[in-house]
Every structure is written in structure tokens, then in C-alpha cells.
Design a protein around this motif. Structure first.
Motif, PDB file in Angstrom:
ATOM      1  N   ILE A   3      -4.499   8.627 -10.155  1.00  0.00           N
ATOM      2  CA  ILE A   3      -5.292   8.922  -8.957  1.00  0.00           C
ATOM      3  C   ILE A   3      -5.780   7.629  -8.321  1.00  0.00           C
ATOM      4  N   TRP A   4      -6.205   6.682  -9.156  1.00  0.00           N
ATOM      5  CA  TRP A   4      -6.718   5.415  -8.632  1.00  0.00           C
ATOM      6  C   TRP A   4      -5.627   4.599  -7.943  1.00  0.00           C
ATOM      7  N   ASP A   5      -4.360   4.743  -8.371  1.00  0.00           N
ATOM      8  CA  ASP A   5      -3.268   4.097  -7.632  1.00  0.00           C
ATOM      9  C   ASP A   5      -3.352   4.484  -6.157  1.00  0.00           C
ATOM     10  N   SER A   6      -3.498   5.771  -5.903  1.00  0.00           N
ATOM     11  CA  SER A   6      -3.531   6.261  -4.520  1.00  0.00           C
ATOM     12  C   SER A   6      -4.832   5.892  -3.818  1.00  0.00           C
ATOM     13  N   LEU A   7      -5.948   5.982  -4.540  1.00  0.00           N
ATOM     14  CA  LEU A   7      -7.243   5.620  -3.936  1.00  0.00           C
ATOM     15  C   LEU A   7      -7.262   4.154  -3.503  1.00  0.00           C
ATOM     16  N   PHE A   8      -6.829   3.272  -4.407  1.00  0.00           N
ATOM     17  CA  PHE A   8      -6.862   1.839  -4.107  1.00  0.00           C
ATOM     18  C   PHE A   8      -5.863   1.480  -3.006  1.00  0.00           C
ATOM     19  N   ALA A   9      -4.764   2.250  -2.928  1.00  0.00           N
ATOM     20  CA  ALA A   9      -3.711   1.920  -1.958  1.00  0.00           C
ATOM     21  C   ALA A   9      -4.071   2.358  -0.551  1.00  0.00           C
ATOM     22  N   ASP A  10      -4.886   3.389  -0.428  1.00  0.00           N
ATOM     23  CA  ASP A  10      -5.218   3.885   0.910  1.00  0.00           C
ATOM     24  C   ASP A  10      -6.176   2.921   1.595  1.00  0.00           C
ATOM     25  N   ASP A  11      -5.879   2.552   2.856  1.00  0.00           N
ATOM     26  CA  ASP A  11      -6.734   1.555   3.514  1.00  0.00           C
ATOM     27  C   ASP A  11      -8.127   2.106   3.799  1.00  0.00           C
ATOM     28  N   LYS A  12      -8.263   3.442   3.838  1.00  0.00           N
ATOM     29  CA  LYS A  12      -9.598   4.053   3.914  1.00  0.00           C
ATOM     30  C   LYS A  12      -9.790   4.822   2.611  1.00  0.00           C
ATOM     31  N   ARG A  13      -9.828   4.050   1.510  1.00  0.00           N
ATOM     32  CA  ARG A  13      -9.646   4.648   0.192  1.00  0.00           C
ATOM     33  C   ARG A  13     -10.641   5.730  -0.139  1.00  0.00           C
ATOM     34  N   PHE A  14     -11.871   5.610   0.334  1.00  0.00           N
ATOM     35  CA  PHE A  14     -12.839   6.614  -0.086  1.00  0.00           C
ATOM     36  C   PHE A  14     -12.910   7.782   0.888  1.00  0.00           C
ATOM     37  N   ASP A  15     -12.289   7.643   2.056  1.00  0.00           N
ATOM     38  CA  ASP A  15     -12.018   8.817   2.887  1.00  0.00           C
ATOM     39  C   ASP A  15     -10.980   9.674   2.188  1.00  0.00           C
ATOM     40  N   ARG A  72       0.839  -1.206   0.000  1.00  0.00           N
ATOM     41  CA  ARG A  72       0.000   0.000   0.000  1.00  0.00           C
ATOM     42  C   ARG A  72       0.872   1.253   0.000  1.00  0.00           C
ATOM     43  N   ASP A  73       1.900   1.234   0.834  1.00  0.00           N
ATOM     44  CA  ASP A  73       2.770   2.398   0.969  1.00  0.00           C
ATOM     45  C   ASP A  73       3.454   2.719  -0.356  1.00  0.00           C
ATOM     46  N   LEU A  74       3.919   1.680  -1.040  1.00  0.00           N
ATOM     47  CA  LEU A  74       4.562   1.877  -2.341  1.00  0.00           C
ATOM     48  C   LEU A  74       3.560   2.369  -3.391  1.00  0.00           C
ATOM     49  N   CYS A  75       2.399   1.732  -3.434  1.00  0.00           N
ATOM     50  CA  CYS A  75       1.396   2.039  -4.471  1.00  0.00           C
ATOM     51  C   CYS A  75       0.832   3.440  -4.319  1.00  0.00           C
ATOM     52  N   PHE A  76       0.786   3.922  -3.082  1.00  0.00           N
ATOM     53  CA  PHE A  76       0.179   5.228  -2.828  1.00  0.00           C
ATOM     54  C   PHE A  76       0.884   6.328  -3.622  1.00  0.00           C
ATOM     55  N   SER A  77       2.189   6.177  -3.812  1.00  0.00           N
ATOM     56  CA  SER A  77       2.970   7.193  -4.539  1.00  0.00           C
ATOM     57  C   SER A  77       2.991   6.956  -6.045  1.00  0.00           C
ATOM     58  N   GLY A  78       2.185   6.018  -6.517  1.00  0.00           N
ATOM     59  CA  GLY A  78       2.111   5.731  -7.956  1.00  0.00           C
ATOM     60  C   GLY A  78       2.795   4.425  -8.294  1.00  0.00           C
ATOM     61  N   ILE A  79       2.158   3.645  -9.154  1.00  0.00           N
ATOM     62  CA  ILE A  79       2.664   2.311  -9.504  1.00  0.00           C
ATOM     63  C   ILE A  79       3.262   2.368 -10.903  1.00  0.00           C
ATOM     64  N   PRO A  80       4.492   1.890 -11.083  1.00  0.00           N
ATOM     65  CA  PRO A  80       5.057   1.852 -12.438  1.00  0.00           C
ATOM     66  C   PRO A  80       4.254   0.901 -13.335  1.00  0.00           C
ATOM     67  N   PHE A  81       4.171   1.263 -14.611  1.00  0.00           N
ATOM     68  CA  PHE A  81       3.481   0.391 -15.579  1.00  0.00           C
ATOM     69  C   PHE A  81       4.365  -0.798 -15.951  1.00  0.00           C
ATOM     70  N   ASP A  82       5.688  -0.607 -15.824  1.00  0.00           N
ATOM     71  CA  ASP A  82       6.660  -1.606 -16.293  1.00  0.00           C
ATOM     72  C   ASP A  82       6.367  -3.001 -15.739  1.00  0.00           C
ATOM     73  N   GLY A  83       6.503  -3.997 -16.627  1.00  0.00           N
ATOM     74  CA  GLY A  83       6.413  -5.387 -16.188  1.00  0.00           C
ATOM     75  C   GLY A  83       5.045  -5.799 -15.659  1.00  0.00           C
ATOM     76  N   GLY A  84       4.031  -5.016 -15.965  1.00  0.00           N
ATOM     77  CA  GLY A  84       2.695  -5.366 -15.483  1.00  0.00           C
ATOM     78  C   GLY A  84       2.500  -5.142 -13.995  1.00  0.00           C
ATOM     79  N   LEU A  85       3.328  -4.286 -13.388  1.00  0.00           N
ATOM     80  CA  LEU A  85       3.245  -4.077 -11.938  1.00  0.00           C
ATOM     81  C   LEU A  85       1.901  -3.482 -11.518  1.00  0.00           C
ATOM     82  N   ARG A  86       1.426  -2.492 -12.289  1.00  0.00           N
ATOM     83  CA  ARG A  86       0.164  -1.852 -11.895  1.00  0.00           C
ATOM     84  C   ARG A  86      -0.991  -2.862 -11.926  1.00  0.00           C
TER      85      ARG A  86
END
Length: 399
Positions: A336-348, A27-41
Motif C-alpha cells: 500500500i505504501w508503494d502506491s501512497l509514496f508514489a502518488d504526487d498527492k499521496r495523502f489524497d 512514480r508511475d512505475l512505483c504506483f503499481s507496486g515496486i519489486p523487492f529484487d535488487g533493492g529496488l523498493r
């Protein structure tokens, strides 16, 4: 590729390489944006949306089971009814006193067929306009659904159902609420000539795959079925999975999108149910929460919007219901969705993103009149989503 980017990819690979994925670290890594490389996202979204379990040893069997299940849904909800419809009318025995096209009985197969057609027409109308500024959804998929496109098939496909259905559009216009402006003013509504066209037999466009996903979802969830706007939620998910650089995952983009969309809708479906609008889980409560949060963070701006009688329904309805998918270009929505999905209270966190969007244009809002401010809010002027997410994080940390 910069050294920092390589370092971030290595951090993701390290977390995802463990036998059990450490969710807090991911979650901590994804919150700052997920690289597209290698299918990571694609992989991270599947974990964050609870499609893939944290134990990697379970992935292979679960994916096979879910993808087989989706194939079964296709057979039961598209192929078998299509066979039945193709055979109807072959003999007079098909039209009986108990079951005929005018039979009002809710259990009548004709009645079910006609109701499904109403839903299908609305879905078809919406998906043919999905991200019209991009060519992607009009292009043929590399992995058409062979169950559906087998040339030996003589059943009625969704494509044929749409072509053959002559219901008037008025009977299927099921808008989400009294707020008519669900679509962004930036996106012009294409006329029928510029809507996505059907490809030749044997090919299917990406928008047709999205149509099938939404139709299956509607059939499996009759309480909500399909509501306009769901196409804007499934679109970024499908685009992300269908552009996965890993062909093994990309081949199953349709089934994987369906289950991730279903899981995401389980969290946000109350936004689409009008009868729940005024409940604590409904959209009205969430829109008011945007203003109450703004009041805490910037009381001067809050009072200005109140003074001008600018209600959150005028802009935040679309922002919240569609997870900002109409406010920005698709790559920015995905970020934006990288950060939304990564936050444990994503819709807060989504509420804080909305507040950040308001505070970042506070000077214009404080100076503007009602008309100018409404234009700003309905056609948001800032396109730098990194700036918006940074501000939202500051608001979150200042609590």
C-alpha cells in the motif's frame, strides 16, 4: 520469475539507470507496486521520500554527509549524556546548589535527563510490541551500532537507562487522543513476559534500533517529541531498509530510516498534534473528508453510516494516522505504501483508499446494525490489498 516480472524490473532499472531520474516515470512505475529484487523498493522509497535527489551524481556525497550527521546525533544525544550520567555522583561537586536532582529549572541537566526518561520509557514500551506476529524485530541485527556497543564504553546506554529507570508507568502513558483504541483489536497486547527481551551484551535486536531512531527524533523535535503510533510508522520503513538485499545499503539502515522517517513525519506530523485536530491540516478535517468523498461516490452507504451515527473517528482515525499500518499484514502495508509514496498527492490517495475499503464492504454495511458494522470497520475483513488499491484507483479516475 515470470516474463512480466522480469520486464517490470527492467523498466525500473532503465529509469533508475539515467543520470537524472525522471520522477514522473518513476512514480508511475512505483504506483503499481515496486519489486523487492535488487533493492529496488528501498532505493525508490528513498527517492520518493525526498531523501535521495534525482541527480545520481549527488547520491554518494549526500549519503556520506547524512550518515555522518546521524552518527553525530548519536554522540550528542545518547553517548555524551550517558557519559555525563555515568560520571554524576562520583564526587559531591556534581550536585550543586544550582543544579541538583530536585531542581525545577527547565534548563537543569537533571530535569532534561528525567524528561527524556519519560519519553524513552514510552518508546521502549511501544517498540517491544512492534509487529508481535513477526520474529524479525526480536532478531539481532547483522549491523549493530558499534558506537553504542563498543565493550570499552562505560557510558549509560538507552538499554541501561530503561533498566535503571523506575518511573511508574502512569507518568509516561501519553496516548495520542481520547480515542483509546489506537491499536488494532487484531493485535493482542502482550504481557511483560511475552514482550521482546533484551539480547546479550554485544548484540542488539532490530526493535532496539527502532527505539534509538525514535528517541533521536523526539530529542530533535521537542515540539512533538514522541507520540504513541509513531512506532507503527517507522516500523515498515526500517523493516524495508534492514532487509535490503544490497548489504552496502543494509548496513546503513538505521541512519537512512531516520532521515526517511523524519521526511515522512514532516508531511503527516499534524495528525499527531492534538491542538491541530480541528484545523484544516488536522486529523478531524481529514476524517470528515473521508465521509465527504464517500458521499460523492456512494451516497446510499454514506447515509446509512450517518443514520447509524457511525462517526469516522470510530475507525478512520487509526486508518489515517497510522497510514493503514495496523489494518493489514506488514507485506501488504508495504505494498500500500508503494502506491501512497508514489502518488504526487499521496495523502489524497490515502483518503480514496479509505473510501475504497468502505465501498468494498458496502453490502455488509447496508445490511448490518451498528454493532456489526463497528466490528467490520474496526477489524476490516478484506485482506486483498490489490483489490482495495484497484478500487481506489477507479475512484480516483472517476473524478
Amino acid at each position: 520469475m515470470s516474463r512480466l516480472h522480469r520486464s517490470r524490473i527492467a523498466d525500473f532499472q532503465e529509469v533508475l539507470g539515467e543520470p537524472t531520474v525522471a520522477l514522473a516515470k518513476l512514480r508511475d512505475l512505483c504506483f503499481s507496486g515496486i519489486p523487492f529484487d535488487g533493492g529496488l523498493r528501498c532505493l525508490c522509497w528513498k527517492i520518493l521520500l525526498n531523501y535521495l535527489p534525482l541527480e545520481k551524481a549527488l547520491w554518494s556525497s549526500l549519503l556520506k554527509k547524512q550518515r555522518d550527521l546521524y552518527s553525530q546525533f548519536l554522540k550528542e544525544m545518547i553517548i555524551q549524556p550517558g557519559i555525563a550520567k555515568a560520571n554524576l555522583g562520583v564526587s559531591r561537586e556534581d550536585v550543586t546548589l544550582e543544579d541538583h536532582p530536585l531542581n525545577p529549572n527547565p534548563d537543569s541537566r537533571w530535569n532534561t535527563y528525567f524528561k527524556d526518561n519519560e519519553v524513552l520509557l514510552q518508546i521502549d514500551k511501544d517498540v517491544r510490541r512492534l509487529y508481535p506476529d513477526m520474529a524479525f524485530f526480536q532478531r539481532p541485527t547483522d549491523y549493530p551500532c558499534l558506537l553504542i556497543l563498543d565493550p570499552q564504553n562505560e557510558f549509560e546506554t538507552l538499554r541501561k537507562r530503561v533498566e535503571q529507570t523506575t518511573l511508574k508507568s502512569q507518568t509516561v502513558a501519553r496516548n495520542r487522543s481520547g480515542v483509546t483504541n489506537v491499536s488494532s483489536p487484531l493485535k493482542t497486547t502482550p504481557n511483560s513476559l511475552s514482550e521482546y527481551e533484551v539480547l546479550p551484551n554485544g548484540c542488539e535486536a532490530h526493535w532496539e534500533v527502532v527505539e534509538r531512531i525514535l528517541f533521536i527524533y523526539a530529542k530533535l523535535n521537542p515540539g512533538i517529541a514522541y507520540v504513541q503510533g509513531m512506532n507503527e510508522i517507522v516500523g515498515p520503513l526500517y523493516y524495508t531498509f534492514a532487509t535490503d538485499p544490497n548489504s552496502e545499503w543494509k548496513e546503513h539502515a538505521e541512519a537512512d530510516t531516520f532521515f526517511c522517517f523524519t521526511n515522512l513525519m514532516a508531511e503527516i506530523r499534524d495528525n499527531f498534534i492534538k491542538s491541530l485536530d480541528d484545523s484544516q491540516c488536522g486529523i478531524t478535517y481529514k476524517m470528515e473528508k473521508v465521509y465527504s468523498t464517500l458521499k460523492e461516490k456512494d451516497v446510499e452507504l454514506y447515509l446509512k453510516l450517518q443514520e447509524q451515527n457511525i462517526k469516522p473517528q470510530f475507525f478512520a482515525f487509526r486508518w489515517l494516522t497510522l497510514l493503514l499500518s495496523q489494518e493489514f499484514l506488514l507485506p501488504d502495508v508495504i505494498r500500500i505504501w508503494d502506491s501512497l509514496f508514489a502518488d504526487d498527492k499521496r495523502f489524497d490517495f490515502l483518503l480514496l483508499v479509505c473510501c475504497a475499503m468502505l465501498t468494498l464492504i458496502r453490502d455488509q454495511l447496508l445490511e448490518g446494525d451498528f454493532t456489526l458494522n463497528m466490528r467490520l470497520l474496526q477489524d476490516y475483513p478484506i485482506s486483498d490489498v490489490h483489490l482495495i488499491l484497484k478500487k481506489a484507483k477507479e475512484l480516483q479516475d472517476s473524478k
